[in-house]
Scaffold this motif. Structure first.
Motif, PDB file in Angstrom:
ATOM      1  N   MET B  31       0.560  -1.169   0.018  1.00 59.31           N
ATOM      2  CA  MET B  31      -0.144  -0.267  -0.439  1.00 59.31           C
ATOM      3  C   MET B  31       0.688   1.184   0.278  1.00 59.31           C
ATOM      4  SD  MET B  31      -3.017  -1.074   2.242  1.00 59.31           S
ATOM      5  CE  MET B  31      -4.298  -0.466   1.850  1.00 59.31           C
ATOM      6  N   PHE B  33       0.379   6.123   0.154  1.00 58.97           N
ATOM      7  CA  PHE B  33      -0.781   6.613   0.443  1.00 58.97           C
ATOM      8  C   PHE B  33       0.237   8.489   1.091  1.00 58.97           C
ATOM      9  CE2 PHE B  33      -2.675   3.853   2.607  1.00 58.97           C
ATOM     10  CZ  PHE B  33      -1.878   2.663   3.336  1.00 58.97           C
ATOM     11  N   TYR B  35      -0.205  12.090   2.437  1.00 62.48           N
ATOM     12  CA  TYR B  35      -0.167  12.400   2.745  1.00 62.48           C
ATOM     13  C   TYR B  35       0.350  14.337   3.185  1.00 62.48           C
ATOM     14  CZ  TYR B  35      -1.543   7.845   6.879  1.00 62.48           C
ATOM     15  OH  TYR B  35      -1.380   7.264   7.176  1.00 62.48           O
ATOM     16  N   LEU B  43      -0.709  15.507  11.198  1.00 60.72           N
ATOM     17  CA  LEU B  43      -0.640  15.041   9.231  1.00 60.72           C
ATOM     18  C   LEU B  43      -2.100  14.630   9.155  1.00 60.72           C
ATOM     19  CD1 LEU B  43       2.335  14.132  10.839  1.00 60.72           C
ATOM     20  CD2 LEU B  43       2.320  12.730   8.650  1.00 60.72           C
ATOM     21  N   LEU B  45      -4.257  12.090   5.522  1.00 55.76           N
ATOM     22  CA  LEU B  45      -4.480  11.561   5.153  1.00 55.76           C
ATOM     23  C   LEU B  45      -4.923  12.054   3.930  1.00 55.76           C
ATOM     24  CD1 LEU B  45      -3.210   8.649   4.018  1.00 55.76           C
ATOM     25  CD2 LEU B  45      -5.645   7.657   5.169  1.00 55.76           C
ATOM     26  N   THR B  48      -5.288   6.984  -1.012  1.00 57.78           N
ATOM     27  CA  THR B  48      -4.480   5.734  -1.234  1.00 57.78           C
ATOM     28  C   THR B  48      -4.193   5.205  -2.463  1.00 57.78           C
ATOM     29  OG1 THR B  48      -5.584   4.539   1.137  1.00 57.78           O
ATOM     30  CG2 THR B  48      -4.495   3.359   0.031  1.00 57.78           C
ATOM     31  N   LEU B  92       3.358  14.354   2.074  1.00 53.31           N
ATOM     32  CA  LEU B  92       4.329  12.952   2.291  1.00 53.31           C
ATOM     33  C   LEU B  92       4.265  11.461   1.916  1.00 53.31           C
ATOM     34  CD1 LEU B  92       4.065  14.488   6.231  1.00 53.31           C
ATOM     35  CD2 LEU B  92       6.474  13.484   5.384  1.00 53.31           C
ATOM     36  N   ARG B  96       3.404   0.743   3.055  1.00 55.97           N
ATOM     37  CA  ARG B  96       2.826  -0.043   4.583  1.00 55.97           C
ATOM     38  C   ARG B  96       3.601  -1.775   3.808  1.00 55.97           C
ATOM     39  NH1 ARG B  96      -2.436  -2.852   6.949  1.00 55.97           N
ATOM     40  NH2 ARG B  96      -1.114  -4.559   7.794  1.00 55.97           N
ATOM     41  N   ASN B 100       4.755  -6.302   8.301  1.00 51.56           N
ATOM     42  CA  ASN B 100       4.345  -5.991   9.091  1.00 51.56           C
ATOM     43  C   ASN B 100       3.019  -4.687   9.476  1.00 51.56           C
ATOM     44  OD1 ASN B 100       6.073  -3.893   8.917  1.00 51.56           O
ATOM     45  ND2 ASN B 100       7.385  -4.798   9.209  1.00 51.56           N
ATOM     46  N   GLU B 101       2.653  -3.917  10.541  1.00 52.38           N
ATOM     47  CA  GLU B 101       1.337  -3.411  10.300  1.00 52.38           C
ATOM     48  C   GLU B 101       2.570  -1.752  10.526  1.00 52.38           C
ATOM     49  OE1 GLU B 101      -2.154  -6.161  11.407  1.00 52.38           O
ATOM     50  OE2 GLU B 101      -0.828  -3.357  10.588  1.00 52.38           O
ATOM     51  N   LYS B 102       3.917  -1.603  10.361  1.00 53.68           N
ATOM     52  CA  LYS B 102       4.230  -0.345  10.134  1.00 53.68           C
ATOM     53  C   LYS B 102       4.682   0.121   8.940  1.00 53.68           C
ATOM     54  CE  LYS B 102       9.105  -0.564  11.641  1.00 53.68           C
ATOM     55  NZ  LYS B 102      10.627  -0.520  11.928  1.00 53.68           N
ATOM     56  N   LEU B 103       4.362   1.543   9.281  1.00 49.90           N
ATOM     57  CA  LEU B 103       4.346   2.516   7.946  1.00 49.90           C
ATOM     58  C   LEU B 103       5.789   3.259   7.528  1.00 49.90           C
ATOM     59  CD1 LEU B 103       0.660   4.092   8.218  1.00 49.90           C
ATOM     60  CD2 LEU B 103       1.519   2.409   6.439  1.00 49.90           C
ATOM     61  N   PHE B 105       7.706   6.030   6.145  1.00 48.87           N
ATOM     62  CA  PHE B 105       7.065   7.566   5.418  1.00 48.87           C
ATOM     63  C   PHE B 105       8.183   8.577   4.745  1.00 48.87           C
ATOM     64  CE2 PHE B 105       3.542   9.102   7.270  1.00 48.87           C
ATOM     65  CZ  PHE B 105       2.996   8.834   8.267  1.00 48.87           C
ATOM     66  N   GLY B 106       8.468   8.946   3.378  1.00 45.87           N
ATOM     67  CA  GLY B 106       9.167   9.654   2.968  1.00 45.87           C
ATOM     68  C   GLY B 106       9.934  11.019   3.322  1.00 45.87           C
ATOM     69  N   SER B 107      10.898  12.088   3.555  1.00 49.97           N
ATOM     70  CA  SER B 107      11.602  12.816   4.026  1.00 49.97           C
ATOM     71  C   SER B 107      10.724  13.753   4.265  1.00 49.97           C
ATOM     72  CB  SER B 107      12.768  13.172   3.642  1.00 49.97           C
ATOM     73  OG  SER B 107      13.280  13.359   2.122  1.00 49.97           O
TER      74      SER B 107
END
Lengths: 114, 114
Positions: B31, B33, B35, B43, B45, B48, B92, B96, B100-103, B105-107
């Motif tokens: 996925m 996204f 933001y 932030l 959203l 998607t 941003l 995902r 895992n559940e972790k997102l 992020f770009g800078s």
């Protein structure tokens, strides 16, 4: 709808002092909880997350957070901060049914002074 | 983990013009996204990015204003169209991974509209 409150926009603290950054969320339904850190001119980095299990979660860089369901809180703590911890900290929550959709708090700027 | 490259890192644009922001990931992700982080705010959203189909927009965001493309599993673009000063924000990209559940992020892209 979910919302996240970070009451403190800025927290100044001296080096080696303990710190607590507060986070409260709006709903008591099952949630996932996250703390992200944003260092100057960098992207967001995950500090720690609570998905289930023990309510005390340990993350990177010596940070930990405790999930308190009755108070709908997920405060972030560190027993002794360093200058390098100066950054913006964001609390985020997602409903377990849509775990990818994060609702962020407004952020707390931690300013560590020598 | 996932390494996200977001371009440009910042831009200053004239009212009425459009800017396309690119997001490249070093691995295939499930996925992606987009933001927005408005000055002094949390932030939010935007949408998607769905591979090969129209993006799914959150309430308050529309395709005409924020067209999104995702031609493959590692690349997406967000266009901010017909810009006004109110569009001045950090945008941003987030991904995902499959595991895992972790997102991640770009800078971010810091956009200023004059």
């Amino acid at each position: 709808a979910q919302s996240v409150t970070q009451l403190d926009s800025q927290v100044p603290v001296f080096e080696e002092a303990p710190v607590e950054l507060r986070c409260n969320y709006s709903s008591s339904v099952s949630v996932y909880l996250f703390w992200y850190v944003q260092y100057p001119n960098q992207g967001l980095q995950l500090l720690l997350k609570y998905l289930s299990g023990s309510t005390l979660v340990k993350g990177i860089n010596g940070f930990e957070a405790e999930f308190n369901k009755s108070q709908t809180s997920f405060h972030l703590r560190k027993p002794s901060v360093h200058i390098s911890d100066t950054a913006e900290y964001f609390c985020a929550v997602s409903d377990r049914g849509s775990s990818y959709k994060l609702i962020f708090g407004s952020g707390t700027r931690l300013l560590v002074r020598p | 983990s996932a390494v996200i490259s977001q371009k440009p890192s910042r831009d200053i644009c004239q009212r009425g013009t459009s800017l396309t922001i690119q997001c490249q990931v070093d691995s295939q992700v499930t996925m992606m996204f987009w933001y927005r982080q408005q000055p002094g705010q949390s932030l939010t959203l935007i949408a998607t990015a769905n591979q090969g189909s129209e993006a799914t927009y959150e309430s308050g965001f529309v395709i005409d204003k924020f067209p999104i493309s995702r031609p493959n599993l590692t690349f997406s673009t967000l266009t901010v169209s017909n810009m006004s000063p109110e569009d001045s924000s950090i945008y941003l990209c987030s991904v995902r991974t499959t595991t895992n559940e972790k997102l991640f992020f770009g800078s971010g892209t810091q956009l200023s509209v004059l």
